[in-house]
Design a protein around this motif. Structure first.
Motif, PDB file in Angstrom:
ATOM      1  N   ASN A   1       0.884  -1.036  -0.043  1.00 42.94           N
ATOM      2  CA  ASN A   1       0.050   0.001   0.212  1.00 42.94           C
ATOM      3  C   ASN A   1       0.885   1.257   0.022  1.00 42.94           C
ATOM      4  N   TYR A   2       2.040   1.160   0.171  1.00 47.87           N
ATOM      5  CA  TYR A   2       3.127   2.359   0.390  1.00 47.87           C
ATOM      6  C   TYR A   2       2.895   3.332  -0.769  1.00 47.87           C
ATOM      7  N   GLN A   3       3.535   2.595  -1.856  1.00 48.06           N
ATOM      8  CA  GLN A   3       3.675   3.404  -2.963  1.00 48.06           C
ATOM      9  C   GLN A   3       2.219   4.100  -3.652  1.00 48.06           C
ATOM     10  N   TYR A   4       1.047   3.080  -3.416  1.00 50.81           N
ATOM     11  CA  TYR A   4      -0.144   3.586  -3.796  1.00 50.81           C
ATOM     12  C   TYR A   4      -0.455   4.885  -3.145  1.00 50.81           C
ATOM     13  N   ALA A   5      -0.291   4.815  -1.603  1.00 52.83           N
ATOM     14  CA  ALA A   5      -0.604   5.916  -0.700  1.00 52.83           C
ATOM     15  C   ALA A   5       0.177   7.124  -1.132  1.00 52.83           C
ATOM     16  N   ALA A   6       1.544   6.980  -1.228  1.00 49.91           N
ATOM     17  CA  ALA A   6       2.493   7.807  -1.724  1.00 49.91           C
ATOM     18  C   ALA A   6       2.140   8.707  -2.984  1.00 49.91           C
ATOM     19  N   ASP A   7       1.822   7.778  -3.994  1.00 44.22           N
ATOM     20  CA  ASP A   7       1.539   8.567  -5.196  1.00 44.22           C
ATOM     21  C   ASP A   7       0.239   9.322  -5.366  1.00 44.22           C
ATOM     22  N   HIS A   8      -0.783   8.990  -4.358  1.00 50.46           N
ATOM     23  CA  HIS A   8      -1.931   9.568  -4.381  1.00 50.46           C
ATOM     24  C   HIS A   8      -1.936  10.875  -3.140  1.00 50.46           C
ATOM     25  N   GLY A   9      -0.966  11.083  -2.622  1.00 48.74           N
ATOM     26  CA  GLY A   9      -0.763  12.148  -1.825  1.00 48.74           C
ATOM     27  C   GLY A   9      -1.347  11.916  -0.460  1.00 48.74           C
ATOM     28  N   TYR A  10      -1.550  10.504  -0.175  1.00 44.87           N
ATOM     29  CA  TYR A  10      -2.274  10.145   1.143  1.00 44.87           C
ATOM     30  C   TYR A  10      -1.495  10.373   2.394  1.00 44.87           C
ATOM     31  N   LEU A  11      -0.172  10.445   2.274  1.00 41.26           N
ATOM     32  CA  LEU A  11       0.642  10.466   3.317  1.00 41.26           C
ATOM     33  C   LEU A  11       1.395  11.762   3.851  1.00 41.26           C
TER      34      LEU A  11
END
Length: 723
Positions: A390-400
């Motif tokens: 999930n990390y890259q998905y969250a990073a790519d979507h600006g969720y972090l």
């Protein structure tokens, strides 16, 4: 059990004399101000006797002489009155009530108003001028830094005064107040304490000045449960209004000082409460930060323990172990409302999916747990490890959350399970994505609720635009409030979090006697900064130490039974040793005594629930120190191994390896639930016998709820004699 007096004795405030001239309340209301420069501080101000009489019969008034400026607030309905004396030769602030000092800033090289600039500590010194206008005393002072001055504003009210101060010129990076601890008597509040003796895991000094407390990361992003509120046996309190990180030191190194420093060069804002007793100070604080809007825990969660897997297995957990643990609890008739699976059920931290190697059929596991009569819950975190799918998905979507120094990148934080990013709860899309993952777990695996762990923010990250670090406590609370926390609550804190009404669980404890003792005083600390729904860490401890010995486990359960909630893990039917990896067996007596404690707590639940409703209505703590209810009994201020559970129950469980202890009973008539006798206090019972099946507890016969408490705890069948 150390028993000492409240320790109020310090030099009295300089008595006002007839030479003082009064600027009256009438003048203030008329908008007449007084300004004095340094040469004029000793001058006589022309105020007519009539004006002085009006002032003394009304609100605050100011007097002065060549040594000091004094604000006096008269007693009024519900407020005892007080005075604040500012020494002009070297700016110190002394608060008095009834002619006795109840709080004083530090003097000498430390200084009461101190700041850090140019790599060194500086302080305010000589008062160079002051004004009293529209109810505000404005002070100007020199400092130890050349060309730099300080300005302080003191605004008195009936039962408190605000003190705001700032540095003019220079570039300070820290501002603070320092107090002489003895001036306030004994000190309490703060929350969980960082100490050289292992606090907060195995040490929680009570009162605070009996230890050495120093936390240089005291703030809203801390993992510790802390709040910037302290109160004293002299019935004063200090509330620092800040969202910044603080450096807090209380008797650090035995220096006798309380240093409350904000990591900011801006204005330092504080409120000092002055009341007749500590409980009124607590209520003043609650009036500022708020009282619980509700109790997050249900009645059933106050009745039975939550069983969480952490201390039973730590990360060496799998499906078969969980089911075997739950089955043995069930078969041994040890009550519980939930089986909660803690850390290491995920394939990777942040995946939010079960590891198929250790949990091949998580839905079947959940169904079996439900069939035993338990709810099922799991541990979750907002921290998404870098190796998670999930990390890259969250990073790519600006969720972090973003990095503090480079806002184009997610901030990376190191925790006990690796390196991670943190879900940004200020981003509505990020919160929605995370919540959708949680709801999928609930529907797929029949999960009833969650234990939210770790923090909602880290100081290496940058808050979103328009947000401050303290806002993430609120955002985390709003997230958690949508789910059943199953009595595990969350560790959300800082001024204002009191309103959420969550259960508060302590930081991980060790498995020895020192941790059991710390769990008691830590609950007293957390409860009396405004979080009434407290529980200890998991009964028996969970700090990665060898499994608890039989008597520690039993005594911990007995202690927790006389608190608002019970939080369990290590099973009396057998646990595991984290150090050796080998099973640990307990005997039948361990099972029986543990079950007895849980059942006693269940019988007490109707009484506890009444206290929960009272806390929601008033904000008062449920578990509280003896002096809240008995402020005139001097020994109550230093008793660290007893407490009141509501107004009727005095708990004095055995917290050491012995089979006897001393018990202090405050003023009143007390029913001994183990012997069926009535004892008139104040009295100290020397060598009260505590075999393994005895938990000392006493009921105040004149307190609300006494009859219900006696029905729940009476082991003799003998009712207290009338009269």
């Amino acid at each position: 059990m150390a028993l000492h007096g409240p320790g109020f004795g310090v030099p009295a405030l300089l008595n006002l004399t007839r030479r003082h001239r009064v600027l009256s309340w009438h003048d203030r209301m008329a908008g007449i101000g007084l300004a004095l420069t340094a040469p004029a501080l000793g001058a006589i101000v022309a105020v007519s006797p009539a004006q002085a009489d009006i002032g003394s019969a009304g609100g605050p008034r100011v007097t002065h002489n060549s040594h000091s400026v004094t604000v006096t607030v008269p007693a009024s309905s519900g407020a005892p009155g007080y005075s604040v004396d500012i020494a002009t030769a070297s700016l110190t602030v002394t608060t008095a009530r009834g002619g006795r000092t109840v709080l004083a800033t530090a003097g000498g090289a430390t200084g009461g108003l101190r700041f850090h600039a140019g790599g060194a500590w500086q302080r305010a010194t000589k008062v160079t001028g002051w004004t009293w206008k529209k109810g505000v005393l404005r002070l100007h002072a020199a400092t130890t830094q050349n060309g730099v001055t300080a300005e302080a504003l003191l605004t008195p009210k009936a039962d408190r005064y605000s003190l705001s101060w700032s540095v003019k010129g220079g570039s300070p990076d820290q501002l603070g107040l320092a107090y002489d601890l003895k001036s306030g008597g004994h000190w309490y509040g703060h929350g969980e304490t960082a100490t050289p003796q292992g606090g907060p895991g195995v040490d929680q000094p009570w009162p605070l000045e009996t230890g050495h407390v120093h936390d240089n990361a005291f703030g809203p992003a801390s993992y510790e449960m802390v709040d910037p509120f302290w109160y004293t046996s002299s019935a004063t309190g200090l509330l620092v209004d800040t969202g910044e990180v603080m450096d807090v030191a209380i008797n650090d190194g035995g220096d006798g000082l309380g240093r409350f420093t904000v990591d900011s060069g801006g204005t330092y804002n504080a409120t000092v409460f002055v009341e007749a007793n500590p409980r009124d100070v607590y209520r003043d604080h609650t009036g500022v930060v708020g009282k619980p809007a509700k109790s997050d825990a249900t009645y059933e969660q106050y009745t039975k323990p939550l069983w969480n897997s952490w201390a039973q297995f730590y990360t060496k957990v799998d499906q078969n172990k969980i089911l075997d643990w739950a089955q043995k609890l069930h078969d041994n008739r040890i009550p519980g409302h939930t089986i909660q699976l803690d850390d290491k059920w995920e394939s990777n931290y942040g995946n939010l999916t079960f590891d198929p190697k250790t949990f091949p059929d998580a839905r079947a596991m959940s169904d079996k747990i439900h069939a035993m009569g338990y709810d099922f819950g799991i541990w979750v975190t907002l921290w998404i490890n870098l190796d998670s799918t999930n990390y890259q998905y969250a990073a790519d979507h600006g969720y972090l959350l973003k990095d503090k120094t480079d806002g184009t990148k997610p901030c990376k934080v190191t925790w006990w399970n690796g390196t991670a990013g943190i879900v940004d709860l200020a981003n509505p899309d990020a919160k929605a994505w995370y919540v959708a993952n949680l709801k999928k777990l609930m529907s797929t695996y029949r999960v009833d609720g969650f234990k939210f762990d770790t923090r909602f923010f880290d100081d290496s990250c940058a808050p979103d635009k328009g947000y401050k670090r303290a806002d993430y406590q609120r955002l985390g609370a709003e997230l958690a409030d949508g789910f059943d926390l199953q009595g595990a609550g969350i560790r959300t804190h800082w001024s204002g979090s009191q309103k959420t009404g969550f259960v508060i669980r302590q930081i991980d404890k060790g498995t020895g006697w020192n941790s059991l003792a710390a769990s008691v005083t830590q609950n007293l600390a957390i409860s009396t900064i405004g979080y009434p729904f407290v529980e200890t860490d998991m009964i028996g401890g969970s700090g990665g130490q060898p499994a608890p010995k039989k008597d520690v486990l039993i005594r911990w359960a007995q202690s927790a039974a006389l608190m608002p909630l019970m939080y369990s893990s290590a099973s009396p039917a057998g646990t595991n040793d984290v150090k050796t990896g080998k099973p640990v067996s307990y005997d039948q007596e361990t099972i029986d005594r543990y079950r007895d404690a849980v059942q006693a707590h269940g019988r007490l639940a109707p009484y506890i629930w009444e206290q929960v409703k009272h806390s929601v209505a008033t904000g008062d703590p449920i578990m509280r120190p003896l002096f809240f209810d008995f402020p005139k009994d001097a020994p109550a201020y230093t008793v660290n191994d007893e407490w009141m559970l509501g107004p009727a129950v005095l708990a004095a469980p055995q917290l050491t390896s012995g089979t006897a202890r001393d018990v202090f009973l405050p003023s009143g008539k007390w029913f001994d639930v183990n012997h069926g006798t009535v004892i008139r206090g104040p009295k100290t019972l020397r060598g009260y016998r505590t075999p393994l099946d005895v938990t000392p507890a006493f009921v105040d016969l004149k307190a609300p709820g006494a009859a219900a408490a006696i029905r729940a705890l009476n082991r003799t069948g003998t009712a207290p004699a009338a009269g």
